[in-house]
Structures are given as structure tokens and as C-alpha cells.
Design a protein around this motif. Structure first.
Motif, PDB file in Angstrom:
ATOM      1  N   ILE A 498       0.876  -1.205   0.040  1.00  0.00           N
ATOM      2  CA  ILE A 498      -0.068   0.038  -0.001  1.00  0.00           C
ATOM      3  C   ILE A 498       0.878   1.478  -0.021  1.00  0.00           C
ATOM      4  N   SER A 499       1.967   1.293   0.728  1.00  0.00           N
ATOM      5  CA  SER A 499       2.744   2.379   0.754  1.00  0.00           C
ATOM      6  C   SER A 499       3.394   2.713  -0.431  1.00  0.00           C
ATOM      7  N   PHE A 500       3.617   1.830  -1.260  1.00  0.00           N
ATOM      8  CA  PHE A 500       3.861   2.146  -2.807  1.00  0.00           C
ATOM      9  C   PHE A 500       2.913   2.638  -3.475  1.00  0.00           C
ATOM     10  N   LEU A 501       1.641   2.500  -3.122  1.00  0.00           N
ATOM     11  CA  LEU A 501       0.579   3.062  -4.003  1.00  0.00           C
ATOM     12  C   LEU A 501       0.074   4.557  -3.748  1.00  0.00           C
ATOM     13  N   PHE A 502       0.635   4.877  -2.549  1.00  0.00           N
ATOM     14  CA  PHE A 502       0.088   6.108  -2.140  1.00  0.00           C
ATOM     15  C   PHE A 502       0.399   7.370  -3.189  1.00  0.00           C
ATOM     16  N   PRO A 503      -0.576   8.126  -3.340  1.00  0.00           N
ATOM     17  CA  PRO A 503      -0.258   9.206  -4.724  1.00  0.00           C
ATOM     18  C   PRO A 503       0.435  10.150  -4.268  1.00  0.00           C
TER      19      PRO A 503
END
Length: 512
Positions: A498-503
Motif C-alpha cells: 500500500i505504501s508504494f501506491l500512495f499518490p
């Protein structure tokens, strides 16, 4: 007064300047994404420039310590419950063994919503001044509880009182902070570890010396350690609450005041901070008024349910911001399941693995618990350095912390010696708080200031709900087995993804 164009954001948009690195796409000026009101965006940029002009002052240093007390108390509350629950359960033999933890979870959930949403309606200052005092009163009262039902009620009220600490402390500190020092919001999470360290060091001698070991002979006479722990830590929190009122005269958040059209108060507060530091601010009322009026989102004198609903809708003004809010809610929900499953039930894990390696005494269990929690302090310290790294920022720091935690959790299931038992527990606590400390800071950084209290409240509420779920899982799961550890490890793997996906990447920018 004459208008100073140096702070006019229409001339110099210094907020959230793009950074040329791997995070470039996420680090662009995202204020237009998280704020729907153009006048508010311009005013916030103007005030941010004024705060940057003043720099880091003694007022900010006081906020760092006094807001840190709230962090410490929040972690102390969770730990106070987990430290005392085994002996309270042994003494009273309740039908629902995790009722105490569920009570804490309910109190934290209601408190987060109450204090967080209220902070957007009436401001940050009132709750900031009262929450620690209420925590102290109910903690001391819990120590004097005559039966298990009263323990659960009082500890739930204690948790309710402290439920807004995490929400308000990050918001208040962030909204006064110069952009250059925004990394210190992550560093401030070290107070979380300090709270855990204090709680475990206080509980260690009390629980080791004044605890029964047999449910058939467990009374107030030979099992008073948990009461002494509540009394001592409640008294400690009371001292902190007095310091909050005496040491600093809390000023209302300038960002919240902007959302209420109180521009004159904002200018007055900024100039007061500058004067107290022996500096001057060029911010003027004319500058702020030149951008027009900001629509009021709350007025306690004309309160209606639609105001709170409007604040909630403000967290989803567009697709990108809605995506960010959803990922934040998911992260806090997952950590809400994983953190209690590991940390709240850590005494059980340490004792069960202590039995495997031949030492499951109460003394050794709480000694190891104290040492493990000292290690939590250093996670946010390391995170505070990593988040400013050119290639990592907030998002990749969270990913690193989560992946390391997952690796050590899997390794923890292979414990065969006393040294391994303590070493892996320490490494997990250290790495876990690299992630947790960064998430604490990241969430308020990417929320709109006018809805920050409500946003923090709802996002942290997801955490509290899953904390209650973790307590129910703990009631039916075999805590001496490796299953809860595997669940925690898998959750941290999900958190890393999820951390990789933060915009949004706030590194190098000043939050609104």
C-alpha cells in the motif's frame, strides 16, 4: 499597513515545489488536489510562507515536547492495558477474557471520532488542554476499581479521553510547523516509544513483585501490582497534563482559523510567535483578505449535522484525493489489526516462548517487555532521517519499515533460545516503529487542513475498529501458537505494498 508582495503566493508559489527524483510524480504541488477551496489554498500558501519566514522557534520546541506527551500517553494507554490484562484476568476470571482490551478499543474508537470531528467544529485548543487531564483521572480511578466490570468501564473512559491525543497532537504541531522542519513530525513519534518505555519500566517491578501466579489464590492482597501500575502511570499523566497548561499558552491553529474566515486572528497569532522569538513577520491582514472569503465549514453556535457530513465529503473532493484517503484508511485498518495482535499480546508470546527456552517467569517476561519497548524509541528516530532522503521520502520509508517488520516476524516463529526470544522481539519493535512513526506523520500531511480533524478521526477510527477485531481474534486464537504472528507478518506485507501506491509524497513541501 502596506502589502508585502514577498509573501504573496500568486507571485511566488514556494509550496510543494517539485523534486527531481523517483518520487517526482507524487511530489508535485498537491494542495489543489486536497483542498477544494481556491481562496483557502492561496491563504494557506501565504501563511506557510510567513511561518517559513519566522523559522523554528522556542514555541515550536515547546509544542514538540508537549504534543509529544500526547503521543506518549496514547502508547502508554495501550501498553497499560496489555501489561495489566493478564493479572486482572487471572484475578477476576471473566467469562470474556479479552473484555478489557475490547473496552479499551471501544473507548479509543468513540474518543477518536468525538475529539477529532469536534476539533474541526470548535478548534484544536480546547481538546488539546483537557484530554490528558481526563486520562489521568480515569487511570487513577481504574486502579481503585472494585471489580472487573468497573475496571472495563473506567478503562474505557480513560481510553475515550485519550482517543483524540493522536489526532490532535499531529494536527496541532503540523499546522504551526515550518516546511523545512516537517520531518520532525515523523521524529516526534519517538515519544510513542518513550511512552511504552515508561509504562513497561513502571510495570516491571510492580508486576514482578506484587502478582499472584495461581487463580485459586489471587486476591487484592497478593495481586496489587496492576493497581500500583495504574496509580503510578495515572499520576505521571496528571503531571504531564498540568505541564501542558502551565508551560505553554496554546494558540489556536492558524490553518483552522483560516477555514473559519478569522484572518485577523491568524495575523495576530503569527506576529505573536514572531515577536516571542525576537523576529518580525511581514504577513498582513490585507494580504489574506485580498484572496477573498473562505466558506465557513463549521460554526458551533449554528451547529447542524450537515456540517460534519460536509467535513467528511471534504476528504473526497476528487478522484486522486479519494484514492489517497482510501489508502490511508486501509493502512490504518491493517496496522490496527497487526499492531495489537503483536504488541498487546506480546507478554503472552514472550512467556510462551520463554517456556520453550526454559524461562517463563513473570520477572523475565516483564523485563523482556521493558527492554523491547526501549527499542521502539529508535524506530521513529531512524525514520526521521530516512523520510528526508532524496530517494526514499515518506512512502518508501514506510515500505522499508513494513518489509523489515514482516521479515523479523517470520523469523520470530523460529525462536529456540532466550537470546533469540529477546533479540527478535526487539528488532520487530524497532522496525515496526519505523513504519508506524512515518505513517503517523504522513496521514495528517496529506489531509486538507479544514477537514484534518475529521479526516484523522475517521482514518484512526478504522484503526480502532480493527483493534477491537484483534481483541476478538485474540480471544479465540491460541496465543501460544505461531498463527497470530503469521497474520501480523502478512498484514505488514500488505502495508508495504500500500505504501508504494500512495499518490502523494510530502517530502520537500509544506503541508496546508
Amino acid at each position: 499597513m502596506t502589502q508585502n508582495n514577498d509573501l504573496d503566493p500568486t507571485n511566488s508559489l514556494t509550496l510543494n515545489k517539485p523534486i527531481e527524483d523517483d518520487n517526482e510524480n507524487a511530489t508535485v504541488d498537491f494542495q489543489s488536489d486536497i483542498h477544494a477551496n481556491q481562496a483557502l489554498i492561496l491563504k494557506i500558501k501565504c501563511v506557510n510562507d510567513a511561518i517559513d519566514e519566522i523559522g523554528f522557534t522556542r514555541y515550536h520546541l515547546k509544542l514538540f515536547f508537549l504534543n509529544g506527551f500526547g503521543y506518549a500517553v496514547d502508547s502508554l494507554l495501550l501498553l497499560l492495558n496489555s501489561l495489566t490484562q493478564p493479572q486482572i484476568t487471572l484475578q477476576y476470571q471473566p467469562i470474556i477474557t479479552t473484555a478489557q482490551t475490547i473496552s479499551v478499543g471501544i473507548g479509543l474508537l468513540v474518543g477518536a471520532l468525538f475529539w477529532g470531528i469536534g476539533a474541526d467544529l470548535i478548534g484544536r485548543r480546547y481538546a488539546f488542554n483537557i484530554t490528558l487531564l481526563l486520562c489521568a483521572i480515569f487511570a487513577i480511578a481504574t486502579g481503585a476499581a472494585p471489580n472487573f466490570v468497573s475496571v472495563c468501564i473506567l478503562i474505557s473512559l480513560m481510553a475515550f479521553s485519550g482517543g483524540g491525543n493522536l489526532i490532535l497532537d499531529t494536527a496541532v504541531y503540523l499546522e504551526f510547523l515550518p516546511g523545512k522542519y516537517q520531518w520532525s513530525l515523523t521524529f516526534m513519534a519517538a515519544w510513542w516509544g518513550i511512552g511504552q518505555m515508561v509504562a513497561s519500566l513502571v510495570a516491571w517491578p510492580f508486576m514482578a513483585m506484587y502478582s499472584c501466579s495461581n487463580k485459586h489464590d489471587c486476591t487484592n492482597t497478593n495481586n496489587s501490582g496492576w493497581r500500583y501500575t495504574f496509580y503510578t502511570l495515572g499520576g505521571f499523566v496528571f503531571i504531564l497534563s498540568i505541564l501542558r497548561i502551565v508551560v505553554i499558552r496554546m494558540k489556536e491553529s492558524p490553518k483552522w482559523l483560516l477555514s473559519q474566515n478569522k484572518d485577523a486572528e491568524v495575523v495576530r497569532i503569527i506576529h505573536e510567535i514572531a515577536q516571542e522569538a525576537g523576529k518580525q513577520s511581514s504577513l498582513t491582514l490585507q494580504q489574506l483578505e485580498s484572496f477573498g472569503s473562505v466558506r465557513k465549514t463549521s460554526d458551533i453556535k449554528q451547529y447542524q449535522p450537515m456540517i460534519a457530513i460536509r467535513n467528511i465529503r471534504g476528504l473526497f473532493p476528487n478522484r486522486r484525493m479519494a484514492y489517497s484517503t482510501f489508502l490511508n484508511m486501509s493502512s490504518w485498518a491493517l496496522i490496527g489489526l497487526a499492531y495489537p495482535l503483536y504488541n498487546v499480546f506480546l507478554p503472552y508470546y514472550l512467556r510462551s516462548r520463554g517456556a520453550i527456552v526454559g524461562d517463563d517467569s513473570i520477572y523475565t517476561t516483564y523485563r523482556n517487555y521493558a527492554i523491547t519497548n526501549v527499542c521502539t524509541i529508535f524506530g521513529p528516530v531512524v525514520a526521521g532521517v530516512l523520510v528526508e532522503n532524496h530517494y526514499l521520502g515518506r512512502r518508501y520509508t514506510m515500505s522499508i519499515g513494513a518489509l523489515l517488520t514482516m521479515a523479523f516476524l517470520f523469523a520470530y516463529t523460529t525462536v529456540r533460545t532466550a537470546a533469540q526470544n529477546l533479540t527478535f522481539a526487539c528488532m520487530i519493535s524497532f522496525c515496526l516503529n519505523i513504519y508506524y512513526g512515518t505513517l503517523y506523520a504522513y496521514t495528517p500531511e496529506v489531509l486538507p487542513s479544514e477537514h484534518r480533524g475529521t479526516g484523522n478521526a475517521i482514518i484512526v477510527a478504522c484503526n480502532r475498529i480493527m483493534g477491537i477485531v484483534a481483541a476478538v481474534v485474540g480471544m479465540y486464537a491460541d496465543l501460544s501458537s505461531n498463527v497470530p504472528i503469521y497474520v501480523c507478518a502478512a498484514a505488514f506485507g500488505g502495508l508495504a505494498f500500500i505504501s508504494f501506491l500512495f499518490p502523494f509524497e510530502p517530502r520537500g513541501s509544506t503541508s496546508g
